[in-house]
Design an enzyme around this catalytic site. Structure first.
Site, PDB file in Angstrom:
ATOM      1  N   ARG A 124      -6.446  -1.038 -13.108  1.00  9.22           N
ATOM      2  CA  ARG A 124      -5.646   0.123 -13.492  1.00  9.22           C
ATOM      3  C   ARG A 124      -4.502  -0.252 -14.431  1.00  9.22           C
ATOM      4  O   ARG A 124      -3.341  -0.181 -14.062  1.00  9.22           O
ATOM      5  CB  ARG A 124      -5.096   0.857 -12.266  1.00  9.22           C
ATOM      6  N   ASP A 172       1.143   0.438  -2.958  1.00  6.91           N
ATOM      7  CA  ASP A 172       0.242   1.327  -3.676  1.00  6.91           C
ATOM      8  C   ASP A 172       0.338   1.010  -5.166  1.00  6.91           C
ATOM      9  O   ASP A 172       0.053  -0.104  -5.581  1.00  6.91           O
ATOM     10  CB  ASP A 172       0.583   2.783  -3.365  1.00  6.91           C
TER      11      ASP A 172
END
Length: 450
Positions: A311, A255
């Site tokens: 990100r 993740d």
């Protein structure tokens, strides 16, 4: 003048362990003082606000631990208790081990008949459709995932300092969680390969469905006053890009590298390296989490983001100061998406950052907006040339998003000198990441560019 993070003393890095070590007792506790009791300097980012960040500096000698394996680390963490504590990590600690230190593989966690081939057969979209997985194989996956989580999820409590000793301190396979805790320091540690053995299939994610994994290397959830300094976080040789494709989607095993969510606030992340990963850093996890308003105040400075797809960070709601960071896309990268994600009610000030990319990536690819409205970006270098990120974003805006305004409504006051992007780029390349600290008995510094 040399670029030095603080006015500090310097010794040879090879002498770090000897300079910091004192004899430990049989249970791992130890006395003495050293850099592990160092606190965040005044004005060093948002974590310096409202009393600053001291971590475990107030720990008594009975709560200073040196740990070498998972069992020792778990005992020192004490279930995430709020007792002031200092935990010194030596060598590599593998979270996927049993209480005797035996290595555990995914097969060791699988229970109730879980089998990936059966799981794929059960939930193939061509026969299962778009409903959420349910039934024996999904129940078995959940039970197996819980068994792995019991091993790899490690909770850090308030008033804790976790520091790597020397150049080889590693947490492998661990998902370190700072949840509803205050006053935490994490320094000089490598976080490697938080690998999920049991990803879940989500049929309706992104329109085509997607695989979702469970573990971030480091997750701040409802955490306040956290100083993260000189860490390295990556997939460490096991990238998701090399995983197979199922149902037409990459079988994701990782993740985030560092996620800051659920009302976390007053965070400083500096001199760290985030590498070889897809989704590097999320600040704010939901467009509907309106309780995050006024929180998610984060400073990111002198960090390197290398070979990450997206990100770096993506921000919702937060007031985030991003300055003097280094961004690198390797020449052979073909999956890069963006670096700065401007999302709902975010207020990002990006100052004097340097971006280096191959020719097929445009300067307009640095910023992506989802329901964002503002970005203050100055002093940016893109492949050595100055660029205006806001103007580029607005020029290339397809019309699906509103143009960004440079007025973010706030001005940072908690920060050190902001250097030119060019100079910071060189300093970060030399000094960011775990194992790069050099030390004196009472202070730590980062090498200068000169």
């Amino acid at each position: 003048m040399p670029l030095v993070r603080h006015v500090l003393h310097v010794t040879v890095a090879a002498g770090l362990l000897a300079a910091l070590s004192v004899p430990a007792s049989a249970d791992g506790r130890e006395g003495g003082r050293g850099v592990e009791r160092e606190t965040l300097p005044a004005r060093d980012g948002w974590a310096a606000a409202d009393g600053g960040t001291t971590g475990g500096a107030a720990a008594d000698d009975a709560h200073v631990f040196t740990v070498h394996d998972r069992a020792e680390l778990v005992r020192a963490l004490d279930g995430g208790s709020d007792t002031p504590k200092i935990i010194r990590v030596v060598g590599t600690i593998d979270a996927n081990t049993d209480d005797r230190g035996r290595r555990l593989d995914c097969e060791d966690y699988a229970v109730d008949g879980y089998d990936l081939r059966r799981y794929l057969a059960a939930y193939d979209p061509r026969t299962w459709g778009g409903a959420k997985p349910a039934g024996p194989q999904e129940e078995a996956r959940q039970a197996s995932a819980r068994r792995q989580a019991e091993r790899v999820e490690l909770s850090v409590g308030s008033h804790t300092t976790l520091v790597g000793i020397g150049s080889g301190a590693v947490l492998k396979g661990a998902s370190l969680k700072v949840e509803n805790a205050d006053n935490v320091i994490i320094r000089n540690l490598e976080f490697r390969d938080a690998y999920d053995c049991f990803p879940v299939w989500q049929p309706n994610t992104g329109g085509l469905g997607d695989w979702k994994s469970a573990y971030d290397n480091l997750w701040l959830r409802g955490a306040t006053h956290v100083w993260i300094d000189h860490i390295t976080a990556s997939d460490a040789g096991r990238p998701d890009a090399e995983e197979p494709t199922y149902f037409g989607r990459n079988y994701l095993r990782h993740d985030g590298l560092l996620d800051i969510t659920n009302g976390s606030d007053l965070i400083t992340v500096e001199w760290s390296r985030f590498a070889d990963h897809d989704k590097a850093m999320l600040i704010g996890n939901s467009d509907t989490a309106t309780g995050d308003r006024g929180k998610l105040r984060v400073t990111l400075h002198h960090n390197e983001f290398s070979s990450v797809v997206q990100r770096a960070p993506r921000v919702r709601f937060g007031q985030v100061h991003v300055y003097n960071n280094r961004y690198v896309v390797p020449p052979d990268a073909h999956d890069h998406r963006y670096f700065l994600g401007i999302s709902t009610e975010s207020r990002v000030r990006a100052e004097n950052n340097a971006f280096t990319t191959p020719g097929h990536i445009e300067a307009a690819d640095v910023v992506k907006s989802w329901n964002g409205s503002a970005l203050h970006a100055t002093g940016t270098l893109f492949n050595g040339f100055p660029v205006d990120l806001v103007a580029l974003n607005n020029s290339y805006n397809s019309g699906s998003e509103h143009d960004l305004t440079p007025d973010v409504g706030w001005t940072p006051t908690l920060h050190g000198p902001i250097d030119t992007a060019e100079r910071a780029d060189r300093a970060v390349a030399r000094g960011a990441g775990a194992g790069r600290l050099t030390a004196h008995a009472d202070r730590i510094t980062t090498p200068s560019t000169d």
